[in-house]
Design an enzyme around this catalytic site. Structure first.
Site, PDB file in Angstrom:
ATOM      1  CG  HIS A 184       2.836   6.947   4.204  1.00  0.00           C
ATOM      2  ND1 HIS A 184       1.568   7.430   4.037  1.00  0.00           N
ATOM      3  CD2 HIS A 184       3.371   6.896   2.967  1.00  0.00           C
ATOM      4  CE1 HIS A 184       1.337   7.658   2.755  1.00  0.00           C
ATOM      5  NE2 HIS A 184       2.422   7.346   2.086  1.00  0.00           N
TER       6      HIS A 184
HETATM    7  C1  UD1 Z   1       5.782   4.702  -1.217  1.00  0.00           C
HETATM    8  C2  UD1 Z   1       5.539   5.838  -2.220  1.00  0.00           C
HETATM    9  C3  UD1 Z   1       4.462   6.767  -1.693  1.00  0.00           C
HETATM   10  C4  UD1 Z   1       3.207   5.998  -1.310  1.00  0.00           C
HETATM   11  C5  UD1 Z   1       3.568   4.884  -0.355  1.00  0.00           C
HETATM   12  C6  UD1 Z   1       2.365   4.058   0.013  1.00  0.00           C
HETATM   13  C7  UD1 Z   1       7.575   6.464  -3.456  1.00  0.00           C
HETATM   14  C8  UD1 Z   1       8.585   7.515  -3.624  1.00  0.00           C
HETATM   15  N1  UD1 Z   1       6.747   6.635  -2.397  1.00  0.00           N
HETATM   16  O1  UD1 Z   1       6.268   5.308  -0.022  1.00  0.00           O
HETATM   17  O2  UD1 Z   1       4.136   7.696  -2.711  1.00  0.00           O
HETATM   18  O3  UD1 Z   1       2.290   6.885  -0.723  1.00  0.00           O
HETATM   19  O4  UD1 Z   1       4.555   4.040  -0.978  1.00  0.00           O
HETATM   20  O5  UD1 Z   1       2.681   3.079   0.950  1.00  0.00           O
HETATM   21  O6  UD1 Z   1       7.510   5.548  -4.233  1.00  0.00           O
HETATM   22  N2  UD1 Z   1       8.910  -0.824   4.058  1.00  0.00           N
HETATM   23  C9  UD1 Z   1       8.662  -2.002   4.700  1.00  0.00           C
HETATM   24  N3  UD1 Z   1       7.967  -2.979   4.049  1.00  0.00           N
HETATM   25  C10 UD1 Z   1       7.503  -2.813   2.786  1.00  0.00           C
HETATM   26  C11 UD1 Z   1       7.778  -1.607   2.125  1.00  0.00           C
HETATM   27  C12 UD1 Z   1       8.464  -0.613   2.773  1.00  0.00           C
HETATM   28  O7  UD1 Z   1       9.050  -2.184   5.859  1.00  0.00           O
HETATM   29  O8  UD1 Z   1       6.872  -3.748   2.253  1.00  0.00           O
HETATM   30  C13 UD1 Z   1       9.643   0.249   4.784  1.00  0.00           C
HETATM   31  C14 UD1 Z   1      11.132   0.209   4.562  1.00  0.00           C
HETATM   32  O9  UD1 Z   1      11.744   0.628   5.727  1.00  0.00           O
HETATM   33  C15 UD1 Z   1      11.316   1.274   3.489  1.00  0.00           C
HETATM   34  C16 UD1 Z   1      10.261   2.285   3.851  1.00  0.00           C
HETATM   35  O10 UD1 Z   1       9.170   1.517   4.334  1.00  0.00           O
HETATM   36  O11 UD1 Z   1      12.596   1.818   3.490  1.00  0.00           O
HETATM   37  C17 UD1 Z   1       9.811   3.145   2.715  1.00  0.00           C
HETATM   38  O12 UD1 Z   1       9.357   2.339   1.616  1.00  0.00           O
HETATM   39  P1  UD1 Z   1       9.329   2.966   0.133  1.00  0.00           P
HETATM   40  O13 UD1 Z   1       8.724   2.025  -0.810  1.00  0.00           O
HETATM   41  O14 UD1 Z   1      10.677   3.481  -0.206  1.00  0.00           O
HETATM   42  O15 UD1 Z   1       8.432   4.237   0.282  1.00  0.00           O
HETATM   43  P2  UD1 Z   1       7.038   4.430   1.044  1.00  0.00           P
HETATM   44  O16 UD1 Z   1       7.271   5.328   2.209  1.00  0.00           O
HETATM   45  O17 UD1 Z   1       6.354   3.146   1.259  1.00  0.00           O
END
Ligand code: UD1
Length: 359
Positions: free
Chosen positions: A205
């Protein structure tokens, strides 16, 4: 009345770290408030962890959701400022290195509220990772720094932080692992997912691995080569799905891509896997304790103790298959787990917090 201890959580890796701390403080009868920022919101990224880890329902959910770093961090900060004004916490506790962590740290510092950071002092020395920025800033703003691994003490001292603030307490995520070990049933989970006896678990991821199609394709082609030998199970984080599918992740018959799965199901599968391929932080630690070979598809790690005391190896994209084969052929006796990864970190953190509150 003001709240005593207010925990800020938001993203999946926060939950297994917070659960043992909240439980231990509860046993010590400390008044607590749990805030969920809503950074992660899908049921399988959030609710399932609350249920399985026995976390209380959040008192407040800010529901911020996804966005660019600036939008997400700002939304969390605006929400938390309101909460801190209303609740007037004595101590805010934050976990790990996600955007919710640094957002809470900034709000607490600007409002002169004391801050405790659980999992302080980890360093990848790679400022292109958002997590490294988040950790460094959070540590600078923290009054209580709870470290999981001895080298973190040196990192914090080198950055000028007062050693009196640093507490080496062990790893609360490993508390959660140990507390749930009896629920992990690898054989059952393997059969439920229709996997062959030998299988590999992979997770992907990180932006650096899944955002660029050229990079993603190189990783996918290594996974395809591994899948020529064994089933590869991938509970896919939503972030990289589109690009990974575009570059052919799902076209190999033995690569099994599913939605994210709950903690117990996932750790059951990890505990029975022949090897784990990942770019996650926490999984490097969990595989170390479970004794499962782990190949971390990153150029660096903020958790070097999982290499020196554990099963972890860093692999570059061009050597994934070779290193996977090497890891299997060189399986050695498991080394002793890192110091204080013994299931008692939550208790130690709670004791320090209680002493601090009494002062
Ligand atoms: C975040 C953390 C990362 C951690 C990861 C674990 C930051 C900068 N990064 O990354 O350190 O390893 O969580 O999972 O905080 N999305 C969904 N559903 C959800 C959440 C996210 O579909 O419930 C999708 C969305 O498209 C979103 C993308 O995932 O834009 C990224 O989510 P985000 O929370 O920004 O960062 P992660 O990649 O999850």
């Amino acid at each position: 009345m003001s709240d005593l201890v207010l925990h800020v959580t938001g993203a999946r890796p926060n939950f297994p770290k917070a659960a043992p701390v909240i439980r231990a403080l509860d046993r010590m009868r400390v008044q607590q408030t749990l805030v969920h920022t809503g950074q992660h919101y899908d049921a399988q990224m959030s609710d399932v962890f609350f249920r399985q880890l026995g976390l209380p329902e959040p008192d407040i959910n800010l529901g911020v959701g996804s966005g660019s770093h600036a939008i997400q961090t700002a939304a969390i900060m605006m929400g938390l400022e309101r909460v801190f004004v209303e609740r007037r916490p004595t101590l805010v506790v934050v976990y790990g290195d996600v955007n919710s962590t640094v957002a809470a740290a900034l709000v607490a510092a600007k409002m002169s509220v004391s801050l405790a950071h659980v999992e302080a002092g980890l360093r990848s020395f790679d400022m292109s990772m958002p997590e490294e920025v988040n950790r460094r800033l959070t540590d600078q703003l923290s009054e209580l720094l709870f470290v999981t691994s001895p080298e973190a003490i040196g990192h914090l001292a080198n950055e000028g932080l007062d050693v009196d603030r640093i507490h080496f307490v062990g790893n609360p995520m490993i508390d959660t692992l140990i507390a749930n070990l009896h629920l992990f049933d690898a054989e059952n989970a393997r059969q439920r997912h229709g996997l062959s006896e030998r299988y590999v678990v992979a997770t992907l991821h990180r932006p650096s691995n899944v955002d660029d199609p050229v990079v993603a394709k190189e990783i996918v082609s290594a996974l395809h080569q591994i899948a020529d030998d064994v089933d590869v199970f991938i509970p896919l984080h939503p972030r990289g799905r589109v690009i990974l599918e575009q570059v052919g992740l799902t076209t190999h018959q033995r690569i099994r891509v599913e939605e994210p799965i709950g903690y117990v199901e996932f750790m059951s599968l990890v505990s029975g896997a022949e090897a784990v391929l990942t770019d996650s932080g926490g999984l490097q630690e969990e595989t170390t304790v479970l004794g499962v070979p782990c190949l971390t598809m990153r150029p660096n790690t903020e958790r070097p103790i999982t290499v020196t005391h554990g099963t972890n190896r860093l692999v570059t994209r061009d050597r994934i298959v070779e290193m996977y084969r090497q890891a299997l052929s060189e399986r050695t006796q498991p080394s002793p787990v890192p110091p204080l990864w013994d299931g008692e970190a939550g208790e130690r953190i709670a004791s320090v917090v209680v002493r601090w509150l009494e002062q």
